[in-house]
Design a protein around this motif. Structure first.
Motif, PDB file in Angstrom:
ATOM      1  N   ALA A   1     -42.490 -19.407 -12.236  1.00  0.00           N
ATOM      2  CA  ALA A   1     -43.625 -19.929 -11.475  1.00  0.00           C
ATOM      3  C   ALA A   1     -44.671 -18.844 -11.257  1.00  0.00           C
ATOM      4  O   ALA A   1     -45.875 -19.064 -11.461  1.00  0.00           O
ATOM      5  N   LEU A   2     -44.214 -17.661 -10.884  1.00  0.00           N
ATOM      6  CA  LEU A   2     -45.162 -16.572 -10.669  1.00  0.00           C
ATOM      7  C   LEU A   2     -45.865 -16.216 -11.976  1.00  0.00           C
ATOM      8  O   LEU A   2     -47.076 -15.966 -12.012  1.00  0.00           O
ATOM      9  N   GLY A   3     -45.082 -16.218 -13.058  1.00  0.00           N
ATOM     10  CA  GLY A   3     -45.669 -15.894 -14.353  1.00  0.00           C
ATOM     11  C   GLY A   3     -46.736 -16.894 -14.736  1.00  0.00           C
ATOM     12  O   GLY A   3     -47.850 -16.531 -15.141  1.00  0.00           O
ATOM     13  N   LEU A   4     -46.413 -18.155 -14.570  1.00  0.00           N
ATOM     14  CA  LEU A   4     -47.361 -19.199 -14.939  1.00  0.00           C
ATOM     15  C   LEU A   4     -48.619 -19.129 -14.077  1.00  0.00           C
ATOM     16  O   LEU A   4     -49.744 -19.245 -14.567  1.00  0.00           O
ATOM     17  N   LEU A   5     -48.380 -18.902 -12.791  1.00  0.00           N
ATOM     18  CA  LEU A   5     -49.510 -18.790 -11.886  1.00  0.00           C
ATOM     19  C   LEU A   5     -50.411 -17.633 -12.313  1.00  0.00           C
ATOM     20  O   LEU A   5     -51.647 -17.748 -12.317  1.00  0.00           O
TER      21      LEU A   5
ATOM     22  N   ALA B   1     -43.520 -12.426 -17.972  1.00  0.00           N
ATOM     23  CA  ALA B   1     -42.664 -12.864 -16.873  1.00  0.00           C
ATOM     24  C   ALA B   1     -42.253 -14.315 -17.072  1.00  0.00           C
ATOM     25  O   ALA B   1     -41.111 -14.694 -16.822  1.00  0.00           O
ATOM     26  N   PHE B   2     -43.199 -15.101 -17.526  1.00  0.00           N
ATOM     27  CA  PHE B   2     -42.912 -16.508 -17.807  1.00  0.00           C
ATOM     28  C   PHE B   2     -41.772 -16.625 -18.817  1.00  0.00           C
ATOM     29  O   PHE B   2     -40.836 -17.402 -18.640  1.00  0.00           O
ATOM     30  N   ALA B   3     -41.870 -15.816 -19.868  1.00  0.00           N
ATOM     31  CA  ALA B   3     -40.818 -15.853 -20.887  1.00  0.00           C
ATOM     32  C   ALA B   3     -39.479 -15.431 -20.282  1.00  0.00           C
ATOM     33  O   ALA B   3     -38.445 -16.060 -20.550  1.00  0.00           O
ATOM     34  N   PHE B   4     -39.523 -14.399 -19.458  1.00  0.00           N
ATOM     35  CA  PHE B   4     -38.271 -13.966 -18.850  1.00  0.00           C
ATOM     36  C   PHE B   4     -37.732 -15.054 -17.931  1.00  0.00           C
ATOM     37  O   PHE B   4     -36.525 -15.238 -17.813  1.00  0.00           O
ATOM     38  N   GLY B   5     -38.643 -15.749 -17.275  1.00  0.00           N
ATOM     39  CA  GLY B   5     -38.213 -16.831 -16.412  1.00  0.00           C
ATOM     40  C   GLY B   5     -37.515 -17.937 -17.196  1.00  0.00           C
ATOM     41  O   GLY B   5     -36.563 -18.538 -16.720  1.00  0.00           O
ATOM     42  N   LEU B   6     -37.998 -18.184 -18.407  1.00  0.00           N
ATOM     43  CA  LEU B   6     -37.366 -19.219 -19.217  1.00  0.00           C
ATOM     44  C   LEU B   6     -35.929 -18.875 -19.527  1.00  0.00           C
ATOM     45  O   LEU B   6     -35.050 -19.731 -19.534  1.00  0.00           O
ATOM     46  N   GLY B   7     -35.695 -17.595 -19.811  1.00  0.00           N
ATOM     47  CA  GLY B   7     -34.340 -17.157 -20.101  1.00  0.00           C
ATOM     48  C   GLY B   7     -33.891 -17.553 -21.491  1.00  0.00           C
ATOM     49  O   GLY B   7     -34.605 -18.200 -22.241  1.00  0.00           O
ATOM     50  N   GLY B   8     -32.703 -17.117 -21.815  1.00  0.00           N
ATOM     51  CA  GLY B   8     -32.179 -17.392 -23.144  1.00  0.00           C
ATOM     52  C   GLY B   8     -32.586 -16.289 -24.091  1.00  0.00           C
ATOM     53  O   GLY B   8     -33.613 -15.636 -23.895  1.00  0.00           O
ATOM     54  N   PRO B   9     -31.798 -16.065 -25.114  1.00  0.00           N
ATOM     55  CA  PRO B   9     -32.079 -14.931 -26.009  1.00  0.00           C
ATOM     56  C   PRO B   9     -33.443 -15.036 -26.672  1.00  0.00           C
ATOM     57  O   PRO B   9     -34.152 -14.031 -26.790  1.00  0.00           O
ATOM     58  N   GLY B  10     -33.813 -16.250 -27.079  1.00  0.00           N
ATOM     59  CA  GLY B  10     -35.093 -16.407 -27.765  1.00  0.00           C
ATOM     60  C   GLY B  10     -36.249 -16.018 -26.871  1.00  0.00           C
ATOM     61  O   GLY B  10     -37.154 -15.279 -27.260  1.00  0.00           O
TER      62      GLY B  10
END
Lengths: 666, 485, 228, 322
Positions: free
Chosen positions: B282-286, B317-326
């Motif tokens: 959320a913070l990343g997207l914001l 940060a958004f990507a990290f928030g999504l998680g997963g190796p990809g």
């Protein structure tokens, strides 16, 4: 075998971009050579069965490889691309300013067409946008160029942002980084329901904004004139087709299941709107290249109608009709690609020689530039869909498909088709009118400026390029059947049916009954009539002619100090547009005429100002722009806070998160 | 010996600190500049050995793929920027914006800043990592306020107070994290070690983890420039000397993001804790949205690019928030490439601002007209940051989009809006900065091409990593991402 | 030694008492309108935190906490307040504090924050049986942190913001010493002290007199006023 | 072999008759109109005399007239003639029947129109421009109407081939339909506009501000003008023949059965004469409308075409018709 060759040729183009910034004179001929070789290779590929193949190239997305493929569909578009690009390279042999971007542009388009995975496709697509953006900015000192480029690049970003999600939705989920391979998409179950509709919407928006589909068409009449002519030619002729290729590729190939029949309707609707609006704008624009760009919108709309009908037919399980409609769309894409390239080159040469792009500053060029004018006439007759030109052949197929489309059934759909037919006819008539206006005002009549009176015919290579394209265009018009044969593999792969028995050497028929359109017969009839008339006149009538001042219902001959006559008494671009502007412009383009008429006795000049506003600009782009500004201002207000307020924001964020935690845990 | 058993990796942060001490004592700015560059070079060489030491995880030192990768990146950017700084400060001296005394502080703090970041990256201890961040912050504040103009003082004070509160919160979060870890790994140093906590994450106290997460996210999120905690960034970037902006733009954000990433890894290992992805996302997207819209109204070039950094940092940060190796792969790749590209941009902007004598768009406009090479280089950098081909950020944004849509269709909409609006703004400013006619009263002058070499190096790496990443690097990054998810 | 765990033990009660005292001082900080008094209260709070550290050092048998206590007493209880007083005199700062939010709403907010802190911390630490001591202490420390932040944002005076920050940092120390066996407390407290010292130094260094409330785009970026 | 020969013979006869009857039609029309107006009128052969007279005159070309200007009359004539070849007059199944596509016919007429418009623009006088621009505007409205007519016919017959359509309609298998009536009216309106007849344009006017077709050909003289006059006459005949063979297909002969030809010829002449009489009556009864009323006039034709199609869909449920 041909695919690796093409890959190497694309690489060669990329390599040619390296010496290009140093103004090497051999670059453009080399590009032309590469394009020629590639065109021959693709032609061979299509002629000999178009066996689909795929290769892997060891570059691309980090951790994955790029995949390239060649099949019937990409072959058709590659053929168009290389033919146009070759001609443009010959035409632009003297170009030094935008040299580096040309091979890049061609290579990027080829890459997009050869792509067999989503990443490569988007890479090519975006690189193509970027290269043409750079070409628009060749004259970056002019504000109009910069504004056009900005709008252009934004639309390009938008289209990528739409296409990417569409491709992702189509590709099966997986943990591996694979660049969204097409083969996997074909194998996967097509997304249904909401996600399927999303694919449609995104593809239409994404590819449509690049192709110039209403309402994302606003950039074309701005961007195309700004680029150098051989670029505008390629942008209009080939680049918009690449976008249409993507649309076809996704909707017919990558979306594995037959879609619901109504899917075609939005495509048809947008196509019809583009066709009419584009045709209308082609009659109203004051810049010769903008006229052609607007006419591109019109033709893209027609092609989109074909795609939409094919889509509907595919959903209605009528493969024969789908093949017919798609054949019309593809043939028109090819034909339009060729004749629009030709027209841009011709008009570019004319505006260069005449010293202006304004339609009302040119005129009388036919006397000084007969070859160019002849080529423009050849292209223009195709643009106006006059039989037996290529434009007529493909529009004939498109009309046939729409005429046959009510078979799909459903009263609503049928009424859509009826309206579509009418709108297509309006578009075709508008295109003819625009062609008459363009040629009549810019090439015929009397020169309007001294520069126009002494304009010089273009150089030899440019003429050769135009003549070559004109030849191709005429050939396509006379023999649409063989071209359809080349398109057949694509049709077969995409619709499961083809035109094999319907596209003869001479006769093209919509159904298997031997009634149809025979371009050679029509050409022969007209030719016979023409020569018969000449012969009869020669035999029966008196010979020779007399030259005199224009009659003009008894107006006096032009005075000596105006050797070309008073140019103002000629019909200009705006005056020619007046009837259509009054009849259609008010409703569709908010046309407004502002007359400033001096009172009797006053000596100042009268003035007639014309204001036009594209509905897409008024109702879509302007509100979005306002919204963007409002949000930006709000964001600024949120950013440039005092320290105390910033801390308060942090504090609130902290408290909110704590409350959330407390709430979650409770 | 006393140092036996201490891994070589310790030298990586030690080197800049030692250099800082030396530089504080060297009065000559010329010598200082060279020492600064050489120390950075040495530090980079030392950091280059880190990938071969992966696996060290004592109570104090942690060399895993992530830390080695980021430390190497940080050291590299610091080195090229130090090279840039060599000539840059000459110009500043000539313009009387800096003097000898200030330069001494500047060089010392440059090294301390670097040392702090490397410390935070390579330390296995939460407390030491925090100290590293604190050091880096203080050093950065001192450098940002160097010009002593009212606006620079305001900027640095804002920077300091906000980040001070941020790292104070982070300390509270660190203490909480320790508290959460003690039931699992027992009291003592072990409970402050990233590796131990991560390994024992499942047995930690989930509820305390939540609490620590909130504080660490906000604390380090402030340093990462995530909206709505970002308001210090534009001012600090605009007012600081350009070399610091260049490093600040990329590296300190990365360090904070790396810490958040590690924290995320801990929390996702615990069933009781909340899903850490959502708040980060959320913070990343914001941030992406906020920055994308803010970009449009900027008049100051460096402030503009600071907003762009916020956007890119938010994207990572958004990507990290999504998680997963990809997604983590994509996020780390994005972070890396953005750091390189943004440093290149700031170096270009610094040069251009010196040539033109101002850092507003109206000062720099039409760069291609006066210095073709510099203008085109800057244009290439902006194209890279805008996420357009052929540069690598295109690939990383592609990957992030793929992961986003796999995650949720609805998330993709705001992200797409943010990326398009932001990219559009970047291209608009590219046209203002590089193209068009230069202003009427613009000072001319061109730059020797040799000064652009490090910038080209950056861009070349961004190009190669995006389109033709060597298999070894790809494997490395993939293993890195797999280790964190 | 005394067993640190459990309700009703002296060790628990005493540390609780000290924590409570710090919290009450935080409230006083919010309430106080005079600058000199604010600094005094801060000094008192620092001393309380120092006492808490010392007591924990005694109760946990962790001698290194005495160092922390010493830092709290010496640096924060004496040196920093003295420095702040000097700054007030030297920079001739107005003695009266101008609150951005009325005292009464501030107090209400403060009470709400304490409630939030307790609501968050108490259920959070329910499972940490070994550290009952930490539980309420932590709630108190979090309250002090939150109230410190509140103090920073409800006052317009720059120096008050600094004092709020310092008080916030007291809360951090309170939390750090309250956790049994926390390593590196001394080191961290030194590091925090450096931060604090820099803040105070910064006030002096940058001559921050009254307020920086006007720190916004209009002053930093004059051109953007004439936005298109 | 014999049927092919007969088809070719019919085709040749058809072309010759079209060419011969076109001026006659104009003469008759003028004569009837004159009579209706109470004048005696010229001989019905007057157009032949005019053509012959013009053929004897050298054209006067403006100084800046280009090669295009000189080619235009022949091109327009050739295209119109080509279209005329494709329209069945007295018989079906002529040689060119397989390619007598309605779209091609419309296309060929467009060729004629466009070439005339280009010729009008070539000299660069205001009159050429005014005529050309108005003509193109009219076609913008006439074409959709025509296309809807074709659409409806194609729906009914399943093809756009005129010969085929006429054959289907002649069989009467489809019966009398409302749709057919509607498109007949539409077709008549289009024919008026296309041929520059009242109320759209006045073929007899030389008042500058109202003329359209005449303005376009203002610069032509001598033998060029003769060709243009012939083209216009041919076009009128073409349209009347087209209407008669689609909407009144009775009496059409079969090319392979030469014994039917005389009857076919007689019926064709009769139909065209009737239509010409109707046209003359209509033209005498109405006044020319303003230029910008023409879109409305043709808009009605478009609407009728659309309604015809919709009626067809509704009345047949359509799917069966294919």
């Amino acid at each position: 075998m041909i695919l690796p060759l093409l890959a190497w040729l694309v690489l060669a183009l990329l390599i040619l971009a390296i010496p290009a910034p140093f103004s090497q004179p051999y670059v453009m001929p080399a590009v032309a050579g590469v394009c020629g070789a590639a065109a021959v290779a693709v032609l061979g590929f299509l002629a000999f069965g178009a066996e689909a193949s795929e290769i892997v190239v060891p570059v691309g997305l980090p951790g994955a490889s790029m995949r390239l493929a060649l099949d019937g569909l990409s072959g058709v578009f590659l053929l168009l691309l290389f033919v146009s690009a070759g001609a443009c390279a010959v035409y632009g042999h003297g170009d030094r300013e935008s040299l580096a971007f040309f091979p890049l542009f061609v290579a990027a388009m080829a890459l997009a067409l050869l792509a067999a995975d989503g990443f490569t496709l988007l890479l090519g697509f975006e690189a193509m946008s970027l290269a043409s953006w750079a070409a628009i900015l060749v004259h970056h000192e002019e504000k109009a160029s910069r504004d056009a480029a900005l709008l252009y690049v934004g639309m390009a970003a938008f289209s990528a942002a739409c296409l990417l999600p569409a491709l992702i939705l189509l590709s099966p989920a997986g943990d591996r980084i694979d660049g969204l391979g097409f083969a996997a998409m074909r194998g996967a179950a097509a997304p249904e329901g909401f996600r399927g509709v999303l694919v449609l919407v995104l593809v239409v928006l994404g590819a449509g904004s690049k192709a110039g589909l209403f309402p994302m068409h606003v950039w074309l009449p701005l961007a195309h004139p700004a680029a150098p002519s051989h670029f505008s030619a390629l942008m209009s002729g080939a680049m918009t087709k690449v976008a249409l290729y993507v649309m076809i590729r996704v909707l017919f190939d990558l979306y594995a299941a037959p879609p619901p029949a109504w899917w075609g309707v939005p495509v048809i609707a947008l196509g019809a709107a583009s066709a009419v609006l584009g045709g209308l704008r082609a009659n109203l624009e004051g810049d010769v290249k903008a006229v052609l760009a607007a006419s591109t919108i019109e033709n893209v709309g027609l092609i989109a109608i074909g795609i939409g009908v094919a889509l509907t037919a595919r959903g209605g399980d009528l493969p024969g009709l789908a093949a017919l409609a798609l054949a019309g769309a593809l043939l028109h894409a090819v034909n339009h690609g060729v004749f629009k390239t030709l027209l841009f080159l011709g008009v570019g040469a004319a505006s260069h020689a005449g010293g202006s792009r304004a339609i009302s500053k040119l005129g009388g060029l036919i006397h000084r530039m007969p070859v160019t004018t002849g080529c423009v006439l050849a292209g223009g007759s195709a643009l106006a869909a006059l039989p037996p030109s290529s434009g007529f052949a493909s529009e004939w197929l498109l009309f046939q498909s729409v005429l046959a489309a009510p078979r799909i059934g459903g009263l609503g759909l049928q009424i859509v088709f009826a309206v579509t037919v009418a709108l297509m006819a309006v578009a075709a008539a508008l295109a003819a009118s625009a062609m008459v206006r363009l040629i009549g005002v810019a090439f015929l009549g009397r020169p309007r400026t001294p520069r126009g009176a002494v304009a010089d015919e273009t150089d030899r290579p440019a003429r050769a390029a135009m003549l070559g394209l004109a030849g191709v265009s005429v050939a396509l018009g006379l023999l649409p059947g063989p071209m359809l044969r080349l398109i057949n593999p694509a049709l077969h792969a995409l619709t499961g049916s083809d035109l094999a028995e319907r596209a003869g050497l001479l006769l093209v028929t919509p159904t298997s009954v031997a009634l149809g359109y025979c371009a050679p017969a029509v050409a022969m009839l007209v030719g016979l009539g023409f020569f018969a008339a000449l012969l009869v006149l020669r035999r029966l009538a008196v010979r020779g002619h007399v030259r005199g001042p224009a009659w003009a219902n008894g107006f006096a001959a032009s005075p000596a100090w105006l050797p070309f006559g008073d140019p103002v008494t000629q019909y200009g671009g705006d005056s020619f547009a007046q009837p259509i502007r009054r009849a259609l412009g008010g409703a569709l383009m908010a046309a407004l005429e502002e007359v400033d008429m001096p009172a009797p006795g006053e000596t100042r000049a009268g003035n007639l100002a014309i204001h036009l506003a594209d509905p897409a600009e008024r109702y879509l782009f302007a509100p979005i722009g306002r919204l963007r500004r409002a949000i930006s201002s709000r964001a600024d207000a949120m950013t440039f806070l005092s320290i105390r307020a910033t801390l308060a924001v942090m504090f609130v964020a902290l408290v909110v998160l704590l409350v959330v935690i407390a709430w979650v845990q409770a | 010996m006393i140092f036996s058993g201490v891994p070589w990796a310790v030298l990586v942060p030690a080197c800049p600190f030692a250099a800082a001490a030396v530089l504080a004592m060297v009065p000559s700015w010329r010598a200082g500049a060279w020492i600064n560059f050489l120390a950075c070079g040495l530090c980079f060489l030392l950091a280059a050995s880190l990938p071969f030491q992966v696996g060290i995880r004592s109570d104090w030192v942690l060399v895993d793929r992530l830390s080695a990768h980021m430390a190497l990146l940080t050291a590299f950017v610091a080195m090229t920027t130090a090279w840039f700084s060599l000539t840059y400060i000459r110009g500043e001296i000539a313009r009387r914006r800096l003097d000898r005394r200030k330069l001494r502080l500047y060089h010392a703090m440059y090294q301390a800043f670097l040392g702090g970041m490397l410390l935070a990256l390579l330390s296995n201890n939460l407390g030491v990592a925090w100290v590293g961040m604190e050091t880096a912050t203080i050093a950065a504040v001192l450098v940002v306020g160097l010009a002593r103009t009212p606006s620079s003082i305001e900027a640095s004070w804002k920077f300091f107070l906000i980040c001070g509160v941020g790292i104070a919160l982070a300390l509270f979060g660190t203490i909480m994290l320790y508290l959460a870890a003690t039931p699992a790994v027992g009291a003592g140093l072990a409970a402050m070690s990233w590796t131990r906590i991560t390994a024992a994450a499942a047995r930690c106290d989930g509820r305390v983890l939540n609490l620590s997460f909130v504080f660490l996210l906000l604390g380090y999120g402030t340093k990462a420039g995530l909206a709505p905690l970002h308001s210090w960034m534009p001012d600090a970037h605009a007012e600081g000397p350009t070399p610091v902006s260049a490093v600040l733009a990329g590296s300190i954000l990365n360090v904070a993001l790396v810490l958040i990433l590690r924290l995320r890894h801990v929390l996702s290992g615990n069933a009781e804790a909340i899903d850490p992805g959502k708040p980060i996302l959320a913070l990343g997207l914001l941030s992406v949205l906020f920055a994308a819209f803010s970009l449009w109204h900027r008049r100051d070039v460096k402030r503009f690019f600071a907003f762009s950094s916020i956007e890119q940092s938010g994207l990572a940060a958004f990507a990290f928030g999504l998680g997963g190796p990809g997604a983590i792969f994509a996020g780390v790749l994005h972070m890396t490439l953005h750091t390189l590209a943004k440093a290149a941009i700031f170096q270009c902007v610094g040069r251009a601002a010196q040539l033109r004598g101002g850092q507003r768009f109206s000062d720099i406009g039409g760069l291609v007209g006066t210095d073709r090479l510099l203008g085109l280089t800057l244009a290439a950098g902006i194209v890279a940051v805008a996420g357009l081909p052929p540069f690598g950020l295109f690939a990383s944004e592609f990957l992030i989009s793929v992961e986003t849509l796999r995650h949720s269709v609805w998330l993709a909409l705001p992200l797409g809006i943010g990326l398009v609006v932001g990219g559009w703004a970047l291209m608009m400013r590219l046209q203002t900065l590089c193209l068009g006619p230069p202003g009427p009263d613009v000072r001319g002058g061109t730059l020797p091409a040799v000064q652009l070499v490090p910038i080209w190096l950056h861009l070349a790496i961004v190009l190669v990593l995006g389109l033709a990443m060597p298999a070894a690097v790809a494997d490395w990054l993939r293993a890195l991402a797999a280790g964190l998810s | 030694m005394l067993a640190p765990q459990g309700f009703g033990t002296f060790a628990y009660d005493f540390s609780h008492l000290l924590g409570g005292a710090a919290l009450v001082l935080s409230f006083t900080l919010l309430y106080q309108r005079r600058l000199a008094a604010v600094i005094h209260i801060y000094a008192l709070q620092a001393c309380v935190v120092g006492a808490a550290a010392a007591w924990q050092g005694f109760a946990q048998n962790a001698p290194h906490l005495y160092v922390t206590a010493l830092i709290a007493f010496g640096a924060k209880g004496v040196l920093i307040p003295v420095a702040l007083h000097r700054i007030v005199r030297r920079l001739d700062i107005r003695r009266q504090i101008e609150p951005a939010l009325g005292i009464f709403p501030t107090m209400i907010l403060g009470v709400g924050l304490v409630g939030l802190a307790i609501a968050v911390v108490l259920p959070s630490t329910r499972h940490v049986q070994a550290q009952t001591l930490a539980r309420e202490d932590l709630a108190l420390a979090l309250s002090v942190v939150l109230l410190g932040m509140l103090a920073m944002i409800t006052r317009r005076n720059a120096l008050l913001q600094v004092v709020g920050f310092l008080s916030l940092e007291n809360g951090l120390m309170l939390a750090a010493v309250g956790i049994e066996g926390m390593p590196l407390v001394v080191e961290l407290s030194v590091a925090v002290l450096v931060l604090v010292a820099f803040v105070v130094f910064g006030v002096f260094f940058f001559r921050i007199r009254e307020r920086f409330d006007s720190l916004d785009v209009r002053r930093l970026d004059p051109i953007s006023e004439e936005r298109r | 072999m014999i049927p092919a020969f007969l088809a070719a013979l019919a085709q040749v006869l058809h072309v010759v008759l079209m060419l011969a009857m076109a001026p006659l039609l104009v003469g008759v029309l003028r004569r009837v109109k004159a009579r209706l107006l109470g004048r005696a009128g010229a001989s019905v052969l007057q157009p032949f005399f005019e053509v012959a007279r013009l053929l004897r005159k050298q054209p006067v070309l403006a100084h800046n007239a280009s090669f295009l200007f000189r080619a235009v009359p022949a091109v327009a004539f050739a295209a119109t003639l080509a279209a005329a070849c494709l329209v069945p007059s007295f018989t079906l199944g002529m040689s060119l029947a397989p390619v007598s596509d309605l779209l091609a016919i419309v296309g060929l007429l467009t060729v004629a129109r466009v070439s005339l418009a280009l010729g009008a623009m070539d000299v660069g006088t205001a009159f050429g421009g005014i005529g050309a621009s108005r003509e193109m505007m009219f076609s913008t409205f006439a074409e959709p109407a025509m296309m809807l007519v074709i659409f409806t016919l194609a729906l009914l017959a399943g093809s756009t081939n005129l010969d085929f359509i006429a054959g289907v309609l002649r069989e009467g298998a489809l019966g009398l339909r409302v749709s057919l009536g509607m498109i007949l009216v539409a077709c008549l309106a289009i024919a008026l506009a296309e041929n520059g007849r009242l109320p759209v344009d006045n073929p007899a006017t030389h008042l500058e501000l109202t003329m359209v077709h005449e303005a376009m050909v203002l610069e032509y003289s001598g033998r060029d003008l003769a060709l243009i006059e012939l083209t216009a006459a041919l076009k009128l005949l073409l349209w009347l023949t087209l209407i008669s063979s689609i909407f009144f297909p009775f009496g059409l002969a079969i090319a392979a059965a030469p014994l039917q030809w005389p009857l076919g010829l007689a019926v064709w002449v009769g139909k065209v004469a009737a239509l010409a009489l109707g046209l003359a009556l209509f033209e005498t009864a109405v006044a020319k409308m303003r230029v910008f009323r023409v879109p409305e006039f043709l808009g009605v034709a478009i609407l009728l075409g659309l309604l015809a199609a919709v009626f067809l869909f509704v009345s047949t449920g359509f799917a069966a018709v294919t």
